[in-house]
Design an enzyme around this catalytic site. Structure first.
Site, PDB file in Angstrom:
ATOM      1  N   LYS A   1     -12.155   0.741  12.440  1.00  0.00           N
ATOM      2  CA  LYS A   1     -11.082   1.311  13.154  1.00  0.00           C
ATOM      3  C   LYS A   1     -10.903   1.636  14.549  1.00  0.00           C
ATOM      4  O   LYS A   1     -10.083   1.750  15.269  1.00  0.00           O
ATOM      5  CB  LYS A   1     -10.838   2.761  12.288  1.00  0.00           C
ATOM      6  CG  LYS A   1      -9.880   2.431  10.842  1.00  0.00           C
ATOM      7  CD  LYS A   1      -8.516   2.010  11.108  1.00  0.00           C
ATOM      8  CE  LYS A   1      -7.898   1.421   9.735  1.00  0.00           C
ATOM      9  NZ  LYS A   1      -6.747   0.711   9.976  1.00  0.00           N
TER      10      LYS A   1
ATOM     11  N   ARG B   1      -0.701   7.363  -3.871  1.00  0.00           N
ATOM     12  CA  ARG B   1      -1.999   7.242  -3.239  1.00  0.00           C
ATOM     13  C   ARG B   1      -2.860   6.696  -4.491  1.00  0.00           C
ATOM     14  O   ARG B   1      -2.786   6.843  -5.381  1.00  0.00           O
ATOM     15  CB  ARG B   1      -2.652   8.566  -3.089  1.00  0.00           C
ATOM     16  CG  ARG B   1      -3.821   8.713  -2.486  1.00  0.00           C
ATOM     17  CD  ARG B   1      -3.900   8.070  -0.995  1.00  0.00           C
ATOM     18  NE  ARG B   1      -4.696   8.728   0.013  1.00  0.00           N
ATOM     19  CZ  ARG B   1      -5.315   8.243   1.041  1.00  0.00           C
ATOM     20  NH1 ARG B   1      -5.342   6.897   1.093  1.00  0.00           N
ATOM     21  NH2 ARG B   1      -6.171   8.760   1.917  1.00  0.00           N
TER      22      ARG B   1
ATOM     23  N   SER C   1      -7.078   5.990  12.792  1.00  0.00           N
ATOM     24  CA  SER C   1      -7.510   6.925  11.698  1.00  0.00           C
ATOM     25  C   SER C   1      -8.534   7.895  12.442  1.00  0.00           C
ATOM     26  O   SER C   1      -9.226   7.845  13.092  1.00  0.00           O
ATOM     27  CB  SER C   1      -8.170   6.232  10.555  1.00  0.00           C
ATOM     28  OG  SER C   1      -8.941   7.005  10.092  1.00  0.00           O
TER      29      SER C   1
ATOM     30  N   LEU D   1      -4.477 -11.103   6.914  1.00  0.00           N
ATOM     31  CA  LEU D   1      -4.855 -10.636   8.408  1.00  0.00           C
ATOM     32  C   LEU D   1      -6.383 -11.464   8.443  1.00  0.00           C
ATOM     33  O   LEU D   1      -6.873 -11.415   9.685  1.00  0.00           O
ATOM     34  CB  LEU D   1      -5.405  -9.109   8.238  1.00  0.00           C
ATOM     35  CG  LEU D   1      -4.343  -8.067   8.501  1.00  0.00           C
ATOM     36  CD1 LEU D   1      -4.987  -6.794   8.680  1.00  0.00           C
ATOM     37  CD2 LEU D   1      -3.331  -8.597   9.594  1.00  0.00           C
TER      38      LEU D   1
ATOM     39  N   TYR E   1     -16.054   1.550   7.939  1.00  0.00           N
ATOM     40  CA  TYR E   1     -14.712   1.589   8.061  1.00  0.00           C
ATOM     41  C   TYR E   1     -14.261   2.236   9.457  1.00  0.00           C
ATOM     42  O   TYR E   1     -13.416   1.948   9.998  1.00  0.00           O
ATOM     43  CB  TYR E   1     -14.009   2.305   6.786  1.00  0.00           C
ATOM     44  CG  TYR E   1     -12.744   2.742   7.187  1.00  0.00           C
ATOM     45  CD1 TYR E   1     -11.593   1.857   6.957  1.00  0.00           C
ATOM     46  CD2 TYR E   1     -12.270   4.111   7.635  1.00  0.00           C
ATOM     47  CE1 TYR E   1     -10.250   2.353   6.904  1.00  0.00           C
ATOM     48  CE2 TYR E   1     -11.043   4.433   7.686  1.00  0.00           C
ATOM     49  CZ  TYR E   1     -10.059   3.703   7.316  1.00  0.00           C
ATOM     50  OH  TYR E   1      -8.579   3.942   7.689  1.00  0.00           O
TER      51      TYR E   1
ATOM     52  N   GLY F   1       0.847  -1.217   0.121  1.00  0.00           N
ATOM     53  CA  GLY F   1      -0.028  -0.061  -0.051  1.00  0.00           C
ATOM     54  C   GLY F   1       0.823   1.189   0.030  1.00  0.00           C
ATOM     55  O   GLY F   1       2.175   1.074  -0.027  1.00  0.00           O
ATOM     56  N   GLN F   2       0.054   2.378  -0.235  1.00  0.00           N
ATOM     57  CA  GLN F   2       0.898   3.583  -0.145  1.00  0.00           C
ATOM     58  C   GLN F   2       1.847   3.709   1.125  1.00  0.00           C
ATOM     59  O   GLN F   2       3.020   4.082   0.989  1.00  0.00           O
ATOM     60  CB  GLN F   2      -0.122   4.827   0.192  1.00  0.00           C
ATOM     61  CG  GLN F   2       0.658   6.338   0.452  1.00  0.00           C
ATOM     62  CD  GLN F   2      -0.501   7.378   0.666  1.00  0.00           C
ATOM     63  OE1 GLN F   2      -0.881   8.088  -0.235  1.00  0.00           O
ATOM     64  NE2 GLN F   2      -0.715   7.493   1.718  1.00  0.00           N
TER      65      GLN F   2
ATOM     66  N   ALA G   1      -5.471  -3.189   5.895  1.00  0.00           N
ATOM     67  CA  ALA G   1      -6.561  -2.860   6.108  1.00  0.00           C
ATOM     68  C   ALA G   1      -7.463  -2.702   4.672  1.00  0.00           C
ATOM     69  O   ALA G   1      -6.794  -2.541   3.620  1.00  0.00           O
ATOM     70  CB  ALA G   1      -6.919  -1.467   6.958  1.00  0.00           C
ATOM     71  N   GLN G   2      -8.783  -2.987   4.974  1.00  0.00           N
ATOM     72  CA  GLN G   2      -9.644  -2.241   3.834  1.00  0.00           C
ATOM     73  C   GLN G   2      -9.595  -0.738   4.059  1.00  0.00           C
ATOM     74  O   GLN G   2     -10.521  -0.437   4.925  1.00  0.00           O
ATOM     75  CB  GLN G   2     -10.924  -3.116   3.826  1.00  0.00           C
ATOM     76  CG  GLN G   2     -11.706  -2.579   2.577  1.00  0.00           C
ATOM     77  CD  GLN G   2     -12.466  -1.424   2.184  1.00  0.00           C
ATOM     78  OE1 GLN G   2     -11.674  -0.671   1.612  1.00  0.00           O
ATOM     79  NE2 GLN G   2     -13.315  -0.958   2.853  1.00  0.00           N
TER      80      GLN G   2
ATOM     81  N   GLU H   1     -10.970   9.066  10.914  1.00  0.00           N
ATOM     82  CA  GLU H   1     -12.145   8.799  10.577  1.00  0.00           C
ATOM     83  C   GLU H   1     -12.786   8.237  11.976  1.00  0.00           C
ATOM     84  O   GLU H   1     -14.216   8.294  11.891  1.00  0.00           O
ATOM     85  CB  GLU H   1     -12.233   7.591   9.799  1.00  0.00           C
ATOM     86  CG  GLU H   1     -12.248   7.900   8.085  1.00  0.00           C
ATOM     87  CD  GLU H   1     -13.548   8.775   7.741  1.00  0.00           C
ATOM     88  OE1 GLU H   1     -14.716   8.081   7.861  1.00  0.00           O
ATOM     89  OE2 GLU H   1     -13.516   9.696   7.109  1.00  0.00           O
TER      90      GLU H   1
END
Ligand code: NAP
Ligand code: G4F
Length: 324
Positions: A156, A187, A128, A62, A152, A16-17, A85-86, A130
């Site tokens: 988290k 990204r 996050s 995971l 999501y 991932g990023q 993660a998703q 979020e």
């Protein structure tokens, strides 16, 4: 023979990023870096192909605790960074159970694997902003209560609290970084910054006419991923584990993002951005702005790239990639 002086770290989500930037940082710090990748039918290492020969890439997921136990037993890392993660908020409404399995329960599987194999391993959880969702105060810091607004965000919150719980229950060196949005030329194209910077470059090159977006009023605290991975590493170098907000302390709207990105290629955003209800979310996080005072003070962390520098960097990279 294994070199006991060279620190070893395991990164989940290395494709991932953030995984790619963290891997670069750890290699520069002299680590042996092991990257956990899930099996896929096509090769998915675009972001780490430039450092691939310096990494040990291993298979695991995971969703599968035994795979995590085996990787820890085989490689014996001193530090584990759980970045897998998703991670796409919009997708969490169409795949809420998968999001919970990976983004929430996946954290427990990894923490349990650590507890079983070697409880002295230091653990980083990618929490996050979020989690703040419908924000209870402005700006948000480590004491701000959570009010997640998506499957999501809910997942988290679980991942964050299970990290705190394993720290308190079993004495694990487990830290949670509450990171606000961070972006880069690496990204994913589905996230709004990259969607806009790529569209600006493609429209300028005559390959695309418009870009369809959802809520232009949403405000985010956007930083640069390359800066944020330094905070992850710093958390695991402390004697005591803790939780830290990592943010720039500035917020900008999606509309401003469009203005800056299109201006970078000499275009007026209003001529190319179309609002499309298909990209609106069932519940929105309207405003995020982080207070990273604790990270500044205790991690000696600060960001080097500001919002304007970030968007210009991303547009330039997209222009360059399209020219190639
Ligand atoms: P990303 O680019 O979407 O990368 C997610 C990574 O997780 C990918 O390597 C993906 O592998 C892997 N993954 C997904 N499901 C998995 C599974 N079941 N088992 C093993 N690996 C799995 O995300 P990112 O932007 O780098 O973010 C890294 C972490 O920080 C995520 O946990 C994200 O939720 C969190 N976070 C991100 C931000 C942000 O603004 N970027 C802010 C706060 C927190 P594939 O390549 O195979 O899909
Ligand atoms: O770029 P986004 O999809 O990022 P979002 O939802 O803030 O989530 C990202 O940051 C979180 C940290 O707060 C991470 F935990 C998470 O993993 C991820 O990296 O959307 C940003 C904003 C939203 O308000 C969205 O409604 O942009 C708005 N937006 C408007 N039009 C759009 C679009 N987002 C996307 N992806 N695509 C659009 O067309």
């Amino acid at each position: 023979m294994e070199d006991v002086l060279t620190p070893k770290a395991l990164i989940t989500g290395i494709t991932g990023q953030d995984g790619s930037y963290l891997a670069e940082l750890l290699l520069a710090e002299g680590y042996d870096v092991v990257g956990l990748m899930r099996r896929s039918s096509t090769v998915n290492i675009e972001r780490i192909s430039h450092i691939q020969d310096r990494l040990t890439l291993v298979s695991g997921d995971l969703m599968d605790e035994v795979s995590l136990i085996n990787v820890l037993r085989d490689h014996r890392p001193r530090e584990v960074y759980n970045l897998a993660a998703q991670s796409f908020v919009q997708a969490s409404w169409s795949q809420p159970v998968l999001t919970g399995e990976t983004t929430a329960l996946g954290v427990t599987r990894l923490l349990d694997a650590i507890r079983i194999v070697d409880p002295t391993i230091r653990f980083y959880q990618a929490s996050s902003s979020e989690m703040f969702g419908r924000v209870r105060s402005v700006p948000q810091n480590e004491l701000t209560s959570f009010y997640p607004r998506s499957p999501y965000g809910v997942a988290k919150v679980y991942g964050h609290w299970i990290t705190v719980n394993y720290r308190e229950s079993y004495g694990l060196h487990a830290s949670s970084g509450i990171l606000f949005n961070h972006e880069s030329p690496r990204r994913g194209l589905e996230f709004v910054t990259r969607k806009v910077t790529h569209a600006a470059a493609a429209i300028k090159a005559g390959r695309q006419r418009e870009v369809r977006l959802g809520n232009l009023d949403a405000q985010r605290d956007w930083g640069y991923a390359g800066d944020y991975v330094r905070a992850m590493w710093a958390m695991l170098q402390r004697d005591t584990p803790d939780d830290f907000v990592v943010a720039t302390g500035e917020t900008h709207s999606v509309r401003e993002l469009c203005e800056v990105a299109f201006a970078a290629v000499g275009l007026a955003w209003e001529n190319h951005v179309v609002v499309d209800p298909a990209f609106l979310r069932p519940a929105e996080v309207d405003l995020l702005i982080g207070d990273a005072t604790k990270a500044h003070r205790e991690l000696d962390w600060k960001c080097d790239v500001d919002f304007y520098g970030l968007i210009e960097m991303m547009v330039a990279a997209d222009v360059h990639a399209l020219q190639r």
